[in-house]
Design an enzyme around this catalytic site. Structure first.
Site, PDB file in Angstrom:
ATOM      1  N   GLU A 163       0.832  -1.205   0.000  1.00 11.60           N
ATOM      2  CA  GLU A 163       0.000   0.000   0.000  1.00 11.60           C
ATOM      3  C   GLU A 163       0.866   1.253   0.000  1.00 11.60           C
ATOM      4  OE1 GLU A 163      -2.689   1.487  -0.233  1.00 11.60           O
ATOM      5  OE2 GLU A 163      -4.408   0.175   0.125  1.00 11.60           O
ATOM      6  N   ASN A 198     -10.109   5.439   2.339  1.00 11.18           N
ATOM      7  CA  ASN A 198      -9.384   5.235   1.078  1.00 11.18           C
ATOM      8  C   ASN A 198      -9.623   6.373   0.099  1.00 11.18           C
ATOM      9  OD1 ASN A 198      -7.620   2.978   0.669  1.00 11.18           O
ATOM     10  ND2 ASN A 198      -9.358   1.607   1.020  1.00 11.18           N
ATOM     11  N   ASP A 239     -10.400   1.352  -3.834  1.00  7.17           N
ATOM     12  CA  ASP A 239      -9.250   1.426  -2.931  1.00  7.17           C
ATOM     13  C   ASP A 239      -8.535   2.757  -3.173  1.00  7.17           C
ATOM     14  OD1 ASP A 239      -7.004   0.771  -1.235  1.00  7.17           O
ATOM     15  OD2 ASP A 239      -7.482  -1.336  -1.525  1.00  7.17           O
TER      16      ASP A 239
END
Length: 293
Positions: free
Chosen positions: A18, A148, A199
Site C-alpha cells: 500500500e 481510502n 481502494d
C-alpha cells in the site's frame, strides 16, 4: 486509445502492499507492507529493494524536505530521517487506541495532510479521516470503516475520499489555502453494483481519477464528471493503490496484496503482493511537500 503495458516493478511480495509515493528528486518509489510494518524503497531505474522494519504498522509517506519524510503509522505521524531511517513521533493520532491503524493518506497542494485511519480488523465505523497542517490536527470525518481514495485536484479546490465499505466515492469542495473541506460531500462514483471495491486513488492534471479496484483486478479511470472512461486489466485480483512515477509523472506504479487469501487462492493469484508499473499515457503530477510546522 493506446494499450497499457503492465510489468512487474518489484517481485517482493507484500502481504498488504500500500501507500506508494514517488520522490522525483531521487527517482525512488516508496511503499509499505502495512501489516508487517515494513517501508520499502526502490529506484525507478532499477536495483535492489531496500526494506526498513518500522516496528509498527504504517501506510503512507510524504516528503518534508530533502532530509526528512513524514510517515503515517498506527500511532500517528512520525518524522523519518532519510539518511539514518530514524523515526521520531511528531503528532500522535489514535496512539491510545490499539485497535486502529493508519490507512490511505495524501498531501493537499497547500501542504496539508489528510490522514485516514481504520480498525485493524476492519471493524465497522472504527476509523476517521484527519486534517494535519503546520502542527495542527483536526478530525474531519468519523465513523469510517476503511478510509481510502484520498486525493485532490491540482488547484486544491476539490477533495475526494471513500469509506470503501460503502461503495461510494465522495467529492467535496476544499479551501485551496488550508486544505479544509467546504460544504457537504456528494457522491462522485457509485460503485455498489460493480465488481470489486474502491481502494487508493490519484488525480491527474486533467481531473481524471485513477483508482485501484480491490478485488476487481483492474485500475479504473474516471473523468471529471465521474463517468468511467478506462479500465486497465491487472495481473492480480487485489491492486491496492496507484502513484504517478517517472521524470514526467507519466506512468503509474500500483501496489497489490495477498491479504485475506488462503493458500489455494494464493496459488491462483501468484503475483499477488508484487508492485507493478503501468506504461499508459497519463498526465500525472508529483505529490506536494507536507508542511509540518
Amino acid at each position: 486509445m493506446s494499450e497499457a503495458i503492465v510489468s512487474v516493478f518489484s517481485d517482493h511480495v507484500c502481504q498488504l502492499g500500500e501507500g506508494p509515493s514517488y520522490d522525483p528528486a531521487t527517482d525512488t518509489l516508496y511503499w509499505f507492507d502495512i501489516v508487517n510494518g515494513q517501508l520499502l524503497e526502490k529506484p525507478l531505474s532499477g536495483g535492489a529493494v531496500k526494506i526498513q522494519e518500522l516496528g509498527q504498522m504504517a501506510s503512507a509517506i510524504a516528503i518534508v524536505d530533502d532530509k526528512r519524510q513524514l510517515i503515517a503509522t498506527e500511532t500517528g505521524l512520525h518524522v523519518r530521517d532519510v539518511a539514518t531511517g530514524k523515526m521520531t513521533l511528531h503528532t500522535a493520532i489514535e496512539a491510545d487506541n490499539a485497535a486502529t491503524r493508519s490507512n490511505d493518506s495524501r498531501v493537499h497542494p497547500c501542504g496539508a495532510f489528510w490522514v485516514g485511519t481504520m480498525g485493524k480488523g476492519e471493524e465497522k465505523a472504527a476509523g476517521s479521516i484527519y486534517w494535519f497542517f503546520k502542527g495542527e490536527l483536526r478530525r474531519l470525518y468519523s465513523d469510517i470503516t476503511v478510509s481510502n481514495s484520498i486525493c485532490f485536484s491540482e488547484d486544491g479546490t476539490v477533495a475526494y475520499y471513500t469509506d470503501t465499505s460503502t461503495g461510494l466515492l465522495m467529492r467535496v469542495g476544499c479551501d485551496p489555502a488550508t486544505g479544509l473541506p467546504i460544504g457537504e460531500p456528494k457522491i462522485f462514483v457509485d460503485h455498489r453494483k460493480a465488481k470489486g471495491y474502491i481502494d487508493g486513488s490519484v488525480l491527474d492534471r486533467d481531473g481524471v481519477l485513477w483508482n485501484a479496484c480491490w478485488g476487481g483486478s483492474v485500475v479504473e479511470a474516471y473523468g471529471p464528471d465521474g463517468k468511467l472512461i478506462r479500465s486497465v486489466a491487472m495481473p492480480v485480483t487485489q491492486p491496492s493503490c496507484p502513484a504517478f512515477v517517472g521524470r514526467d509523472a507519466d506512468r503509474l506504479a500500483v501496489t497489490s496484496a495477498w491479504s485475506g487469501k488462503d493458500e489455494k487462492q494464493r496459488l491462483l493469484d501468484p503475483q499477488a503482493g508484487m508492485t507493478f508499473l503501468l506504461d499508459i499515457p497519463v498526465n500525472g503530477r508529483f505529490e506536494p511537500r507536507v508542511l509540518i510546522a
